[in-house]
Design a protein around this motif. Structure first.
Motif, PDB file in Angstrom:
ATOM      1  N   GLU A 120       0.957  -1.217   0.044  1.00 42.17           N
ATOM      2  CA  GLU A 120      -0.064  -0.082   0.145  1.00 42.17           C
ATOM      3  C   GLU A 120       0.758   1.203  -0.071  1.00 42.17           C
ATOM      4  OE1 GLU A 120      -2.857   0.017   3.157  1.00 42.17           O
ATOM      5  OE2 GLU A 120      -4.360  -1.541   2.080  1.00 42.17           O
ATOM      6  N   ALA A 124       0.651   4.042  -2.779  1.00 42.17           N
ATOM      7  CA  ALA A 124       0.316   5.518  -2.382  1.00 42.17           C
ATOM      8  C   ALA A 124       1.176   6.535  -2.751  1.00 42.17           C
ATOM      9  CB  ALA A 124      -0.187   5.302  -0.968  1.00 42.17           C
ATOM     10  N   ARG A 128       0.936   9.591  -5.225  1.00 40.54           N
ATOM     11  CA  ARG A 128       1.288  10.996  -4.917  1.00 40.54           C
ATOM     12  C   ARG A 128       2.439  11.645  -5.924  1.00 40.54           C
ATOM     13  NH1 ARG A 128       1.235  15.435  -4.306  1.00 40.54           N
ATOM     14  NH2 ARG A 128       1.363  16.722  -2.386  1.00 40.54           N
ATOM     15  N   THR A 135      -3.247  14.016  -1.714  1.00 40.90           N
ATOM     16  CA  THR A 135      -3.301  13.162  -0.519  1.00 40.90           C
ATOM     17  C   THR A 135      -4.742  12.841  -0.051  1.00 40.90           C
ATOM     18  OG1 THR A 135      -1.378  14.152   0.491  1.00 40.90           O
ATOM     19  CG2 THR A 135      -2.673  12.659   2.001  1.00 40.90           C
ATOM     20  N   ILE A 138      -6.052  10.334  -2.875  1.00 39.47           N
ATOM     21  CA  ILE A 138      -5.412   8.786  -2.642  1.00 39.47           C
ATOM     22  C   ILE A 138      -6.382   8.296  -1.338  1.00 39.47           C
ATOM     23  CG2 ILE A 138      -3.246   7.644  -2.180  1.00 39.47           C
ATOM     24  CD1 ILE A 138      -1.807  10.151  -3.503  1.00 39.47           C
ATOM     25  N   MET A 149      -3.980   8.463   5.495  1.00 37.99           N
ATOM     26  CA  MET A 149      -3.052   8.512   4.458  1.00 37.99           C
ATOM     27  C   MET A 149      -1.912   9.428   4.485  1.00 37.99           C
ATOM     28  SD  MET A 149      -2.204   7.073   1.503  1.00 37.99           S
ATOM     29  CE  MET A 149      -3.717   5.938   1.610  1.00 37.99           C
TER      30      MET A 149
END
Length: 410
Positions: A120, A124, A128, A135, A138, A149
């Motif tokens: 993950e 992520a 980004r 953010t 996401i 996050m």
């Protein structure tokens, strides 16, 4: 928009990923790289209207970002090594590597998805850094609060810094260990393009098109990977309906109301062919299963011809592999379409305490309650869904449905 606005928007779309990646490679500091890239674009907004659009926007932005980094490093007295690395970052037109990966953006995705990070975190961080998603966007893609996050991203960057994980293109023999994360990035990028998490438009066509392009490139790079083929098929089949998913006023048009004569038959044929090719690998994964579900929809002559029994079976297989609230929600909807709204509501009630896609859960309950004629309860759920969604096209559709059941109440 002015010509300068268009130029900076285009530069952000084409240069952001390369700019940030190049700075990370020289600095070894993700936050500083992103900050300097942002400052370079801010400088462009201030100076290009006065000085004109440069002949090579990417080179101009890299020079500006590099100068900001040099200033920051000198002020912070962090040593000469990073300054020497920055001195080499003069020409963003040169490829980052002679690696076999055929595309700059795809090369950067494989670079970003380092196996030392949790899956993950890889996905992520790549979203980004390389796609321009915020953010908050996401976080919505992962179904977690924005603060959660943000913490994940900070921890991932700290691990890269503390462990001195190198930011470089992996050799060809190491690509397979990064492929799953790369596919995850492309999948979530497409999802944001397919249904934007916020804003005025239902779809973000530029993100969906970029995801479609990248999915096809991964198949070229790794033709024997069944899930790469599955994702490519899924994107093609979903994209085939893009022209019919919004009304003239921008409101979402649900699947059952779409004009099927306007679906893109070439994309459908290409997606089905890719699905058949990858199915022969005999290793069924989540992307292939999702593509098979969409195939059931796009090959049905009309809503009444949809094979909901088959779709339910496929969702059960998908749920066994990906036991997520979103998959469980879609499975419940499929059961409702196969066996009736009451059966679907029973499954949704079992999911009520599970954290998941809030507005989609409320909207699904509202729709099933509406089909049962329980208009007062449906209206409450539509109002809840409206409170939870930030997409104007979804809001317009939910408002229409709310007005319908509200009229029925009276």
């Amino acid at each position: 928009m002015t010509a300068v606005d268009d130029a900076i928007t285009a530069a952000f779309r084409t240069e952001w990923a390369r700019l940030v990646a190049t700075l990370i490679g020289g600095l070894g500091d993700w936050d500083l790289a992103e900050e300097c890239a942002q400052e370079a674009f801010a400088l462009a907004w201030r100076t290009w209207p006065r000085d004109g659009i440069p002949d090579r926007p990417g080179a101009w932005l890299l020079t500006a970002a590099r100068r900001r980094a040099v200033d920051r490093l000198r002020r912070e007295r962090v040593g000469a090594e990073k300054l020497r690395a920055l001195a080499l970052l003069d020409d963003p037109g040169e490829p980052l590597s002679d690696n076999d990966i055929p595309d700059d953006r795809l090369r950067l995705l494989f670079t970003c998805c380092h196996p030392a990070l949790a899956f993950e975190a890889q996905v992520a961080l790549a979203l980004r850094t390389l796609t321009g998603l915020t953010t908050a966007e996401i976080a919505r893609a992962f179904g977690v609060p924005e603060a959660t996050m943000a913490k994940r991203l900070v921890r991932a960057k700290q691990k890269i810094r503390d462990a001195a994980i190198p930011y470089r293109v992996p050799p060809a023999h190491l690509l397979p260990e990064r492929t799953r994360a790369v596919l995850g990035v492309i999948y979530l990028l497409f999802n944001e393009g397919y249904v934007a998490s916020g804003g005025a438009e239902l779809q973000r066509a530029d993100l969906a098109a970029e995801a479609q392009r990248l999915a096809a490139l991964v198949v070229e790079l790794m033709p024997d990977d069944p899930e790469a083929g599955g994702l490519n098929a899924l994107v093609l089949l979903q994209q085939s309906r893009s022209a019919t998913r919004s009304a003239t006023d921008g409101a979402l048009i649900p699947l059952e109301e779409q004009d099927r004569s306007r679906w893109d038959r070439e994309l459908i044929a290409a997606g089905l062919a890719e699905l058949r090719r990858t199915a022969r690998r005999d290793r069924l994964g989540p992307y292939q299963l999702q593509a098979m579900i969409v195939a059931c929809h796009v090959t049905a002559d009309g809503p009444g011809d949809t094979d909901w029994a088959r779709i339910t079976e496929l969702y059960e297989a998908l749920l066994a592999r990906v036991p997520s609230p979103t998959v469980a929600l879609n499975h419940a909807i499929a059961v409702a379409m196969r066996s009736g709204p009451e059966a679907g509501l029973k499954l949704l009630d079992e999911l009520a305490t599970t954290p998941g896609p809030g507005h989609l859960f409320a909207a699904a309950r509202a729709d099933l309650l509406r089909r049962l004629g329980r208009d007062e309860a449906a209206a409450r759920e539509y109002r809840t869904a409206l409170e939870l969604t930030a997409n104007d096209a979804e809001r317009a559709y939910l408002t229409r449905r709310l007005n319908e059941v509200a009229r029925s109440e009276t």
